[in-house]
Design a protein around this motif. Structure first.
Motif, PDB file in Angstrom:
ATOM      1  N   VAL A 181       0.834  -1.201   0.000  1.00  0.00           N
ATOM      2  CA  VAL A 181       0.000   0.000   0.000  1.00  0.00           C
ATOM      3  C   VAL A 181       0.866   1.248   0.000  1.00  0.00           C
ATOM      4  O   VAL A 181       0.604   2.220  -0.710  1.00  0.00           O
ATOM      5  CB  VAL A 181      -0.943  -0.010   1.223  1.00  0.00           C
ATOM      6  N   MET A 182       1.938   1.241   0.811  1.00  0.00           N
ATOM      7  CA  MET A 182       2.831   2.388   0.872  1.00  0.00           C
ATOM      8  C   MET A 182       3.432   2.675  -0.495  1.00  0.00           C
ATOM      9  O   MET A 182       3.486   3.814  -0.947  1.00  0.00           O
ATOM     10  CB  MET A 182       3.941   2.132   1.889  1.00  0.00           C
ATOM     11  N   LEU A 183       3.845   1.632  -1.194  1.00  0.00           N
ATOM     12  CA  LEU A 183       4.405   1.819  -2.523  1.00  0.00           C
ATOM     13  C   LEU A 183       3.344   2.316  -3.485  1.00  0.00           C
ATOM     14  O   LEU A 183       3.618   3.107  -4.387  1.00  0.00           O
ATOM     15  CB  LEU A 183       4.997   0.492  -3.017  1.00  0.00           C
ATOM     16  N   GLY A 184       2.101   1.849  -3.298  1.00  0.00           N
ATOM     17  CA  GLY A 184       1.023   2.301  -4.161  1.00  0.00           C
ATOM     18  C   GLY A 184       0.756   3.779  -4.016  1.00  0.00           C
ATOM     19  O   GLY A 184       0.597   4.501  -4.995  1.00  0.00           O
ATOM     20  N   GLU A 198      -4.514   3.884   5.813  1.00  0.00           N
ATOM     21  CA  GLU A 198      -4.950   2.541   5.466  1.00  0.00           C
ATOM     22  C   GLU A 198      -6.001   2.013   6.444  1.00  0.00           C
ATOM     23  O   GLU A 198      -6.991   1.399   6.038  1.00  0.00           O
ATOM     24  CB  GLU A 198      -3.750   1.601   5.408  1.00  0.00           C
ATOM     25  N   SER A 199      -5.816   2.239   7.736  1.00  0.00           N
ATOM     26  CA  SER A 199      -6.798   1.767   8.710  1.00  0.00           C
ATOM     27  C   SER A 199      -8.117   2.523   8.574  1.00  0.00           C
ATOM     28  O   SER A 199      -9.196   1.927   8.722  1.00  0.00           O
ATOM     29  CB  SER A 199      -6.253   1.895  10.132  1.00  0.00           C
ATOM     30  N   THR A 200      -8.034   3.816   8.263  1.00  0.00           N
ATOM     31  CA  THR A 200      -9.261   4.592   8.077  1.00  0.00           C
ATOM     32  C   THR A 200     -10.051   4.103   6.879  1.00  0.00           C
ATOM     33  O   THR A 200     -11.271   3.893   6.968  1.00  0.00           O
ATOM     34  CB  THR A 200      -8.938   6.090   7.913  1.00  0.00           C
ATOM     35  N   LEU A 201      -9.392   3.914   5.738  1.00  0.00           N
ATOM     36  CA  LEU A 201     -10.147   3.487   4.558  1.00  0.00           C
ATOM     37  C   LEU A 201     -10.706   2.079   4.751  1.00  0.00           C
ATOM     38  O   LEU A 201     -11.809   1.771   4.268  1.00  0.00           O
ATOM     39  CB  LEU A 201      -9.297   3.597   3.290  1.00  0.00           C
ATOM     40  N   GLY A 250     -19.895  -0.341   3.480  1.00  0.00           N
ATOM     41  CA  GLY A 250     -20.145  -1.363   2.468  1.00  0.00           C
ATOM     42  C   GLY A 250     -19.532  -1.025   1.123  1.00  0.00           C
ATOM     43  O   GLY A 250     -19.769  -1.723   0.131  1.00  0.00           O
ATOM     44  N   GLY A 251     -18.720   0.038   1.071  1.00  0.00           N
ATOM     45  CA  GLY A 251     -18.090   0.451  -0.173  1.00  0.00           C
ATOM     46  C   GLY A 251     -16.806  -0.314  -0.443  1.00  0.00           C
ATOM     47  O   GLY A 251     -16.341  -1.097   0.383  1.00  0.00           O
ATOM     48  N   SER A 252     -16.239  -0.084  -1.618  1.00  0.00           N
ATOM     49  CA  SER A 252     -15.014  -0.769  -2.011  1.00  0.00           C
ATOM     50  C   SER A 252     -13.790  -0.074  -1.419  1.00  0.00           C
ATOM     51  O   SER A 252     -13.609   1.126  -1.621  1.00  0.00           O
ATOM     52  CB  SER A 252     -14.894  -0.784  -3.540  1.00  0.00           C
ATOM     53  N   PRO A 253     -12.914  -0.812  -0.712  1.00  0.00           N
ATOM     54  CA  PRO A 253     -11.695  -0.181  -0.194  1.00  0.00           C
ATOM     55  C   PRO A 253     -10.784   0.315  -1.314  1.00  0.00           C
ATOM     56  O   PRO A 253     -10.066   1.290  -1.150  1.00  0.00           O
ATOM     57  CB  PRO A 253     -11.032  -1.292   0.627  1.00  0.00           C
ATOM     58  N   PHE A 254     -10.824  -0.356  -2.465  1.00  0.00           N
ATOM     59  CA  PHE A 254     -10.002   0.074  -3.595  1.00  0.00           C
ATOM     60  C   PHE A 254     -10.488   1.416  -4.136  1.00  0.00           C
ATOM     61  O   PHE A 254      -9.700   2.286  -4.494  1.00  0.00           O
ATOM     62  CB  PHE A 254     -10.027  -0.985  -4.702  1.00  0.00           C
TER      63      PHE A 254
END
Length: 225
Positions: A9-12, A111-114, A122-126
């Motif tokens: 995720v960090m690299l993303g 990351e923890s918030t999203l 119910g949404g997409s984390p992506f």
């Protein structure tokens, strides 16, 4: 596995970055420079924290008391930094990172918030992650503030993002479209990050609980003279 996911995720996030001022303020390079790794704790002992943060998380049903815990940031002598989540007597590693990347607490916070928002809405984390990425590359609301650390008042900046404010799918997100991310930063704060806060207002329904995730540096992190 958790470390692997966090590093990906960090690299993303980093790969999507440009020279945007918002990104540079939150992912401040060299934010851990000037902090010394503590001496070895000895065999069988837990290393002491270099910095300690309090976290208060409200992500349950309406009327439920928020969860409170601590996050320790530990510098080691091999130029690495570890994040440790402490919930009462329980401890959990949140990952190990090279100190050169800056304070990894910002990545854990995002990351923890999203992840929480995706689970609650119910949404997409992506999808939510991509909206946060986009917000990091745009102008943010930045205002000067004063914070107290120890016995000192410190000049700081509050950076606030509204990643879903103008999103095309805003209507489908309902009250979660009001997600606000607010981070207070200062050169005078050890580790650069003084506080990180994510909020969503509660709704009218009995199950429409709000969301609040607040991480704040404790007085253990003393201001630089």
């Amino acid at each position: 596995m958790r470390l692997f996911v966090l590093l990906l995720v960090m690299l993303g996030f980093a790969g999507a970055a440009s020279a945007a001022g918002t990104y540079d303020l939150l992912f401040h390079k060299g934010s851990l420079s000037g902090l010394d790794a503590p001496p070895p704790a000895g065999v069988g002992k837990q290393p002491p924290d270099t910095l300690l943060y309090d976290r208060v998380l409200s992500a349950g049903k309406k009327g439920e008391a928020p969860d409170s815990d601590n996050i320790g940031l530990q510098l080691t002598g091999d130029d690495n930094v570890a994040l440790i989540l402490r919930q009462g007597p329980r401890m959990r590693s949140l990952g190990n990172f090279p100190a050169s990347v800056g304070n990894p607490l910002i990545m854990y916070f995002l990351e923890s918030t999203l992840s929480d928002i995706a689970a609650q809405s119910g949404g997409s984390p992506f999808y939510i992650r991509n909206r946060i990425k986009e917000a990091l590359l745009k102008d943010a609301e930045i205002v000067p503030v004063s914070v107290q650390l120890g016995d000192r008042d410190i000049a700081a900046q509050r950076v606030t993002l509204h990643p879903l404010e103008k999103d095309k799918a805003r209507a489908r997100m309902g009250r979660f479209a009001e997600l606000a991310l607010s981070v207070v930063v200062s050169e005078e704060v050890p580790g650069w990050l003084y506080s990180l806060e994510a909020t969503v207002p509660e709704g009218q329904g009995a199950e429409d609980a709000g969301y609040r995730n607040v991480i704040t540096l404790t007085d253990k992190g003393e201001a630089k003279p």
